[in-house]
Design a protein around this motif. Structure first.
Motif, PDB file in Angstrom:
ATOM      1  N   PRO A 230     -33.768  43.592  66.611  1.00 10.30           N
ATOM      2  CA  PRO A 230     -34.740  44.579  67.082  1.00 10.30           C
ATOM      3  C   PRO A 230     -34.151  45.982  67.216  1.00 10.30           C
ATOM      4  N   SER A 231     -32.850  46.099  67.510  1.00  9.12           N
ATOM      5  CA  SER A 231     -32.318  47.443  67.676  1.00  9.12           C
ATOM      6  C   SER A 231     -32.220  48.159  66.335  1.00  9.12           C
ATOM      7  N   GLY A 233     -34.881  47.770  64.201  1.00  9.74           N
ATOM      8  CA  GLY A 233     -36.261  47.761  63.728  1.00  9.74           C
ATOM      9  C   GLY A 233     -36.692  46.424  63.174  1.00  9.74           C
TER      10      GLY A 233
ATOM     11  N   PRO B  40     -28.892  50.896  71.557  1.00  9.23           N
ATOM     12  CA  PRO B  40     -29.117  50.331  72.888  1.00  9.23           C
ATOM     13  C   PRO B  40     -28.849  48.838  72.880  1.00  9.23           C
ATOM     14  N   TYR B 236     -35.871  44.566  74.908  1.00  9.27           N
ATOM     15  CA  TYR B 236     -35.543  45.973  74.846  1.00  9.27           C
ATOM     16  C   TYR B 236     -36.780  46.768  75.198  1.00  9.27           C
ATOM     17  N   PHE B 238     -38.221  49.980  73.798  1.00  6.20           N
ATOM     18  CA  PHE B 238     -38.012  51.019  72.788  1.00  6.20           C
ATOM     19  C   PHE B 238     -39.289  51.176  71.964  1.00  6.20           C
ATOM     20  N   HIS B 240     -41.390  50.997  68.808  1.00  7.05           N
ATOM     21  CA  HIS B 240     -41.205  50.221  67.579  1.00  7.05           C
ATOM     22  C   HIS B 240     -42.051  50.799  66.459  1.00  7.05           C
TER      23      HIS B 240
END
Lengths: 526, 282
Positions: A230-231, A233, B40, B236, B238, B240
């Motif tokens: 996920p970090s 994308g 992150p 997380y 963040f 997207h």
């Protein structure tokens, strides 16, 4: 007697086995390998249970995580998934349909080599790189991308095992289409052959998906491509989808041949033709096809739309129907039969009992509301051990005791086999039934430690693991002794009607002097 | 057969690749560098201590060291108070889970929330505190949950010590991991607790913490025994934007279609070719 064991061909010793294309020799080698991995996997399982009666005394948390991962990977990828098709399937498929060998004997040998290569790679991943992996057998991203343990090598091993599986599938499907003896119409095939046929298609269709997902994990680890991270994308839930699109059908790769074995054993020991032959056949095909569409039920809590959840839950209930049909057919076959409780029959009846518990608890967790409560708990662990071990495992033992005289030409001690069965049955239920209770009370799976109120459940379960291991030791010591010192087996010790019982024990090279002509169904008991 | 042999040989040659320690891959992955650099994430530092001498402002604007607040095991949350996405969900989950625990707040454990946004003030901290104390239920002692703010330097010391990497982004302030850190009285990191997400039958996203995880962690913290984090599906916070995902799905569609076509042709071939007759006459 000129059995296939004495026909070594041009080579001697180990080479006469490893380079052989004889389906029976390959089957026997697979069987030996499977049982070796099964004992390693079981030993690891016993060690895990040992930790859980006193967390931290025998091992650290890191070791525990690696152990439960290796237990899962070894039992699933090296034992249960290849399991019955590669051992008993290889040995008996050509015998059951009246053929001299499988359609592609050299590809068969190649899948055996690939299996060995995959298994060897898997075991070396324990010692190279970051060591044994700690992701759980599901390799969930993003953790599998970040852990320093040797995920890439283990995952590549599973990839190679996948190829072995696909080749076996193609081989069996072609064999069944092309090499049936004259008169062996589709509806005269023994039911074990039908389940191998359905399984073959599942292997061919589903395995490429896991091959691709595992390649993506390797690419992501080596080149940092962000498919699942996920970090970067990516989407970890995407991996879960791709993993289960294979791994749920894989459950049926494990179970369909197991059901086939039961359909062989029950008519022989009830001295009666199977009840509803066509219903059993078509329910196997139904399981194989509907089984593709239920993968989402592993992910009800991972984040998906309510509509998908309802649909997946509904299809999950649908797929239980053909399994129910099979159970009813087996039980109906027993009705007014002349039942003989020899060891193979005992294991087959145990299969029906334990698999029914496993299947019905599967519906409990396939329902949305209860799934929320039970997801990720010991209830799940209890459920799939009832299905995998209580289902496939018991069926494997049934097949082993049923076909042992034919494969090795020796008889085992009936008395010791029954004692082993009893001890195993008690141990099994102590070990896994307590997991249902633990899970219902909120004990999460894969935890190294727990608050004191769960101690009793864990204690009972661990004691069960010792009883179960004792049962297995009794069973296998019996078979090993029989292998070397057992009395000679007759050609047809159980009075079976299928073709493998019409040839000598062990069968000669190329199986049949003259290819038989088939004039009736497989279970024609008067 | 030759082709198969070639494939096998190729596979053997590719194997040594897997014997390498995968240094290349790992160095590129997010690691726990502090401050605004790097992706992150959380780089767990279980067993290490956080600097208790770091100084923060409490809700009234008085300075206090962490040591003065560490009188019992601590459940630490790191958020920023102007966050409108995951942070409020995490803090409400903490408030709800604290209400369900049998352990007593202020006696068995304390809650501490630190903002990693140096622009947050004691005033915003006070407002946050009022909200969440209310949510935790009437009996929750106000002293048992502290909301702190601090300077860039002190914030970075704590972030570094717990292995959190946060990153400023233009869309919504910060991208950051969402997790709790459970610490012993001495400031030793006992365990990281991650949330579980259950939006079952509800379109509203809801975040939950397992009271089981919290109880176990706090009990271990009281004994000073470090643990192992299990729920590694790290959440997380963040924005997207699925850029370029279409290409990925197109590749999947095309390769899937090709494989499916091959399998169907194989089946049709088997049906048409029928049984092999040669074999029987041998």
């Amino acid at each position: 007697m000129n059995s296939f064991y004495t026909n070594t061909g041009p080579r001697q010793g180990v080479a006469s086995w490893m380079l052989s294309t004889d389906h029976k020799k390959i089957g026997v080698m697979y069987l030996a390998a499977l049982l070796s991995f099964f004992s390693i996997g079981t030993l690891i399982g016993v060690l895990m249970r040992l930790n859980l009666i006193s967390p931290g005394t025998f091992m650290g948390a890191e070791t525990y995580n690696r152990l439960f991962t290796m237990h899962g990977i070894i039992q699933i990828f090296l034992f249960i998934i290849p399991g019955i098709p590669v051992s008993f399937g290889n040995f008996f498929l050509p015998l059951l349909i009246g053929a001299r060998d499988v359609a592609f004997p050299r590809i068969n040998r190649l899948s055996w080599w690939l299996y060995l290569a995959g298994a060897g790679l898997m075991l070396s991943s324990l010692f190279f790189g970051g060591g044994a992996l700690d992701t759980g057998w599901t390799f969930y991203a993003p953790y599998s991308i970040k852990t320093r343990t040797n995920v890439s090598m283990a995952v590549f091993a599973v990839f190679i095992l996948g190829f072995s599986s696909i080749l076996t599938g193609i081989n069996f499907v072609t064999t069944i289409h092309r090499l049936r003896a004259p008169g062996m119409k589709w509806h005269r095939m023994p039911l074990f052959v039908w389940t191998l046929y359905a399984t073959g298609w599942v292997q061919i269709l589903a395995t490429p998906v896991i091959a691709i997902s595992l390649l993506l994990i390797i690419l992501e680890r080596f080149f940092g491509l962000g498919f699942f991270d996920p970090s970067k994308g990516g989407d970890p839930v995407l991996f879960e989808h791709m993993f289960w699109i294979y791994s749920h059908p894989a459950v049926y790769i494990m179970l369909l041949p197991a059901m086939g074995v039961i359909s062989e054993v029950i008519p022989v020991f009830a001295r009666k033709t199977i009840f509803g032959y066509k219903a059993v056949v078509y329910s196997a095909l139904a399981i194989a096809s509907v089984g593709y569409l239920v993968w989402g039920h592993h992910m009800f809590t991972s984040g998906m739309s309510d509509t998908s959840r309802v649909v997946f839950s509904f299809i999950t209930f649908i797929v239980a129907v053909p399994s129910g049909i099979k159970v009813l057919n087996w039980v109906a076959t027993l009705y007014k039969g002349s039942i003989k409780l020899d060891t193979p029959m005992l294991f087959a009846l145990t299969f029906i009992f334990l698999f029914s518990i496993g299947g019905l608890t599967g519906l409990v967790i396939g329902a949305l509301a209860t799934n929320l409560h039970l997801h990720g708990t010991y209830f799940i662990v209890g459920h799939f051990h009832y299905v995998m071990f209580g289902g496939m495992g018991m069926s494997f033992l049934a097949a082993l005791h049923y076909w042992f005289p034919k494969m090795f030409g020796r008889m085992y001690s009936e008395r010791q086999a029954k004692i082993g069965w009893l001890v195993l049955f008690i141990g099994f239920n102590l070990l896994y039934f307590s997991m249902f209770v633990l899970g219902f009370n909120g004990m999460p799976r894969r935890y190294f430690d727990y608050p004191p109120q769960y101690f009793t459940g864990h204690l009972v379960s661990t004691i069960g693991s010792w009883v179960l291991a004792t049962g297995l030791a009794i069973i296998f010591s019996n078979l090993i002794v029989a292998l070397f010192r057992g009395p000679k087996a007759p050609d047809n010790p159980w009075g079976g009607k299928t073709l493998e019982w019409q040839v000598p024990s062990p069968p000669p090279h190329e199986n049949f002097g003259d290819i038989p002509v088939i004039t009736q169904g497989p279970y024609s008991f008067e | 057969m030759k082709l198969l042999l070639l494939m096998l040989i190729a596979a053997c040659f590719s194997m040594p690749v897997f014997l390498l320690p995968e240094a290349q891959g790992h160095e590129a992955l997010p690691s726990g560098s502090s401050g605004a650099s790097g992706d992150p994430g959380v780089n767990e530092r279980v067993g290490q201590n956080i600097p208790l001498e770091a100084v923060f402002y409490d809700e009234q604007g008085h300075t206090t060291t962490l040591r003065q607040l560490f009188k019992r095991p601590v459940v630490l949350s790191l958020v920023y108070y102007s966050c409108d996405r995951e942070c409020p969900l995490l803090l409400s989950a903490v408030a709800e889970a604290a209400g369900e625990l049998k352990l007593k707040p202020g006696k068995d454990y304390s809650l501490i929330t630190i903002s990693f946004d140096p622009d947050d003030t004691p005033k915003t901290a006070r407002e946050a505190k009022e909200n969440y104390i209310k949510l935790a239920g009437g009996a929750f002692p106000a002293d048992a949950w502290r909301f702190l703010t601090g300077t860039n330097e002190n914030i970075n010391r704590v972030l570094e010590a717990v292995g959190f990497t946060v990153k400023r982004d233009e869309i919504h302030g910060f991208s950051h991991p969402v997790a709790l850190v459970v610490l012993s009285t001495e400031g030793k990191i006992i365990r990281y607790v991650y949330e579980t997400e259950d939006n079952f039958f509800s379109s509203r996203k809801r975040v939950a913490l397992q009271p089981f995880d919290l109880t176990l962690s706090i009990q271990d913290a009281a004994k000073g025994k470090t643990g192992f984090s299990i729920k590694r599906a790290l959440a997380y916070c963040f924005p997207h934007e699925p850029k370029g995902r279409e290409a990925f799905f197109n590749i999947m569609k095309i390769s899937g279609a090709i494989i499916f076509f091959l399998i169907v042709s194989f089946f049709v071939y088997l049906l048409l070719s029928g049984r092999k007759t040669r074999n029987r006459q041998e």
